[in-house]
Design a protein around this motif. Sequence first.
Motif, PDB file in Angstrom:
ATOM      1  N   SER A 168       0.829  -1.206   0.000  1.00 12.93           N
ATOM      2  CA  SER A 168       0.000   0.000   0.000  1.00 12.93           C
ATOM      3  C   SER A 168       0.867   1.261   0.000  1.00 12.93           C
ATOM      4  O   SER A 168       0.629   2.196  -0.778  1.00 12.93           O
ATOM      5  CB  SER A 168      -0.920  -0.001   1.216  1.00 12.93           C
ATOM      6  OG  SER A 168      -1.728   1.158   1.235  1.00 12.93           O
ATOM      7  N   SER A 169       1.901   1.271   0.838  1.00 10.93           N
ATOM      8  CA  SER A 169       2.798   2.432   0.883  1.00 10.93           C
ATOM      9  C   SER A 169       3.597   2.556  -0.408  1.00 10.93           C
ATOM     10  O   SER A 169       3.859   3.665  -0.889  1.00 10.93           O
ATOM     11  CB  SER A 169       3.748   2.313   2.074  1.00 10.93           C
ATOM     12  OG  SER A 169       3.038   2.367   3.288  1.00 10.93           O
ATOM     13  N   LEU A 170       3.986   1.422  -0.979  1.00 11.38           N
ATOM     14  CA  LEU A 170       4.735   1.446  -2.234  1.00 11.38           C
ATOM     15  C   LEU A 170       3.887   2.016  -3.365  1.00 11.38           C
ATOM     16  O   LEU A 170       4.393   2.777  -4.208  1.00 11.38           O
ATOM     17  CB  LEU A 170       5.215   0.037  -2.576  1.00 11.38           C
ATOM     18  CG  LEU A 170       5.987  -0.119  -3.882  1.00 11.38           C
ATOM     19  CD1 LEU A 170       7.200   0.812  -3.931  1.00 11.38           C
ATOM     20  CD2 LEU A 170       6.434  -1.572  -4.064  1.00 11.38           C
ATOM     21  N   ILE A 171       2.608   1.680  -3.389  1.00 14.49           N
ATOM     22  CA  ILE A 171       1.704   2.230  -4.405  1.00 14.49           C
ATOM     23  C   ILE A 171       1.643   3.754  -4.292  1.00 14.49           C
ATOM     24  O   ILE A 171       1.694   4.470  -5.300  1.00 14.49           O
ATOM     25  CB  ILE A 171       0.287   1.638  -4.246  1.00 14.49           C
ATOM     26  CG1 ILE A 171       0.282   0.129  -4.522  1.00 14.49           C
ATOM     27  CG2 ILE A 171      -0.698   2.361  -5.156  1.00 14.49           C
ATOM     28  CD1 ILE A 171       0.448  -0.274  -5.949  1.00 14.49           C
ATOM     29  N   GLU A 172       1.562   4.250  -3.070  1.00 14.18           N
ATOM     30  CA  GLU A 172       1.531   5.702  -2.875  1.00 14.18           C
ATOM     31  C   GLU A 172       2.803   6.354  -3.407  1.00 14.18           C
ATOM     32  O   GLU A 172       2.754   7.421  -4.035  1.00 14.18           O
ATOM     33  CB  GLU A 172       1.376   6.020  -1.385  1.00 14.18           C
ATOM     34  CG  GLU A 172       0.019   5.658  -0.814  1.00 14.18           C
ATOM     35  CD  GLU A 172      -0.086   5.991   0.664  1.00 14.18           C
ATOM     36  OE1 GLU A 172       0.861   6.608   1.202  1.00 14.18           O
ATOM     37  OE2 GLU A 172      -1.111   5.644   1.281  1.00 14.18           O
ATOM     38  N   ILE A 173       3.932   5.708  -3.188  1.00 13.48           N
ATOM     39  CA  ILE A 173       5.216   6.258  -3.655  1.00 13.48           C
ATOM     40  C   ILE A 173       5.277   6.273  -5.174  1.00 13.48           C
ATOM     41  O   ILE A 173       5.665   7.282  -5.781  1.00 13.48           O
ATOM     42  CB  ILE A 173       6.382   5.430  -3.074  1.00 13.48           C
ATOM     43  CG1 ILE A 173       6.474   5.643  -1.564  1.00 13.48           C
ATOM     44  CG2 ILE A 173       7.704   5.803  -3.752  1.00 13.48           C
ATOM     45  CD1 ILE A 173       7.401   4.674  -0.866  1.00 13.48           C
ATOM     46  N   LYS A 174       4.900   5.179  -5.789  1.00 13.11           N
ATOM     47  CA  LYS A 174       5.009   5.121  -7.255  1.00 13.11           C
ATOM     48  C   LYS A 174       4.050   6.101  -7.919  1.00 13.11           C
ATOM     49  O   LYS A 174       4.356   6.683  -8.969  1.00 13.11           O
ATOM     50  CB  LYS A 174       4.798   3.682  -7.753  1.00 13.11           C
ATOM     51  CG  LYS A 174       3.384   3.158  -7.758  1.00 13.11           C
ATOM     52  CD  LYS A 174       2.769   3.195  -9.160  1.00 13.11           C
ATOM     53  CE  LYS A 174       1.383   2.587  -9.167  1.00 13.11           C
ATOM     54  NZ  LYS A 174       0.743   2.660 -10.504  1.00 13.11           N
ATOM     55  N   GLU A 175       2.901   6.337  -7.312  1.00  8.77           N
ATOM     56  CA  GLU A 175       1.961   7.314  -7.870  1.00  8.77           C
ATOM     57  C   GLU A 175       2.461   8.742  -7.664  1.00  8.77           C
ATOM     58  O   GLU A 175       2.335   9.589  -8.553  1.00  8.77           O
ATOM     59  CB  GLU A 175       0.582   7.127  -7.232  1.00  8.77           C
ATOM     60  CG  GLU A 175      -0.101   5.828  -7.669  1.00  8.77           C
ATOM     61  CD  GLU A 175      -1.454   5.626  -7.019  1.00  8.77           C
ATOM     62  OE1 GLU A 175      -1.749   6.331  -6.021  1.00  8.77           O
ATOM     63  OE2 GLU A 175      -2.210   4.761  -7.495  1.00  8.77           O
ATOM     64  N   LYS A 176       3.058   9.002  -6.513  1.00  7.84           N
ATOM     65  CA  LYS A 176       3.589  10.342  -6.231  1.00  7.84           C
ATOM     66  C   LYS A 176       4.683  10.720  -7.213  1.00  7.84           C
ATOM     67  O   LYS A 176       4.746  11.871  -7.683  1.00  7.84           O
ATOM     68  CB  LYS A 176       4.125  10.387  -4.801  1.00  7.84           C
ATOM     69  CG  LYS A 176       4.787  11.710  -4.428  1.00  7.84           C
ATOM     70  CD  LYS A 176       5.326  11.686  -3.006  1.00  7.84           C
ATOM     71  CE  LYS A 176       6.019  12.996  -2.657  1.00  7.84           C
ATOM     72  NZ  LYS A 176       6.556  12.977  -1.263  1.00  7.84           N
TER      73      LYS A 176
END
Length: 353
Positions: A157-165
Amino acid sequence: MTIEGRQLVNFGWCDYLGLSNHPEVLSAARSAIDAFGSCISASRMISGSLDMHQQLEAELAEFFGFENSLMFVSGHAANVSTIATLVSKGDLVIHDEFVHNSAIVGARLSGAEIKTFKHNNLESLVRLLLRNRDSFRNVLIIIEGLYSTEGDCVDLSSLIEIKEKFGCWLMVDDAHGVGVLGESGRGVAEYTGVDARKIDVFMGTLSKSLASCGGFIAGNAELIEILKYSSPAFVYSVSLPPAMTAAALASLRILKSERERVQRLHDNCQLFFRDCRARGFDTGTSIGVGMVPIIVGSVKNTGKLLERMYEQGFNPSPIIYPGVRINAGRLRFFISSEHSVDELQSCAEALSR
C-alpha cells in the motif's frame, strides 16, 4: 520423493497446493495431448494459438483482478522480455536488491539505467527517486510479491503511494504469491488489501501453485496489446504446449473451487513456522507463508545441516551465496497443503537434532 534409492519427505518443490498429482489436472493434461499432440510447433502469432490458450489468459486476468493477461512458455523469459520491451535507454529501472535473476537480466538487456534499493526499505527507494526521477523519461520499480529467499513481503500500500507520487510504473513478480498469499490465493494484492489494478505489471508463474510450466503477465488491455506484438519471448517463441496449458487451466479452476486448499496451506505453514521459532531457529523476516527459511550462516554450516536433514529423511532446498549474502546461507522449506501434521512436526524436530 526418492533420492538414490532413499525415500524422503519433500520440502524442496513449490507445489504449494499439491495439484501436480491432482486427478483432474492429470486428466486434463492427457486429454489435451490426445486432442492436440505433445506440442504446438508454431508461435501464437502465426498458427499456434488455441482457444484453450485464450481461455486460460482470460481466467487468469479475471481471477487476479486485471483486464487481460498474456502467457509465456517460461516465467524467466516472461520477466526478461517484458522488462526489455517496456523500458529502454533514457529510462530507469529501480529494483529491490533481492529480486529474481530474471528481473535483473531483463533490466540489463533493456538498456535502461539500473539502481537498487535495500530490501523492502521504502525510505531507500524514496531517496533514489528524489535524486533521480527527474532525469529519466520512464521509471519502472520492480519488486517481488513473496520473496523466495526471505519469505517476506513489502508494504504494498505504501509502495503504491510512492510510485503514484513520483509517476512511476510498478512491476510485481508474484511467482511465489500466486495461490499462496491472500485468503483465496490471489497473491500479494489480496494479502495486503490493495486493489490489484494499481499494479501496472503483474507477473505470475504457472509452474508452482498452478502445477504446470511457463509464466504470465497481467495488466490493463493496453499493456497486453503492446506485449502481444512487441515482446520477443511471445512473438518469436512457440506457444505453451497443450498439456501444460490444460494443466494450468484445470489447476486454476481447482484453486477457485477448493479454497480450503489455500487455508490448509496457511495452517500448515503456521504450524511449521511457529514450531521452528519456538525451537529458537532464525527465520529472518519471513511471514511464515509458503516458504519458511532456516538461516544457518556459513556455506559450511548450511551444508552440514542439509546433510543431517537428508540422513533423517527430509529434503529441503538449500540456498547459499550468491543466491543470498555470503554469511546468510539457509535451508528453505517449501510447505504444501498436502504435508501432514506429523511430517511438519517431525521435520522441525529433526532440525533440532
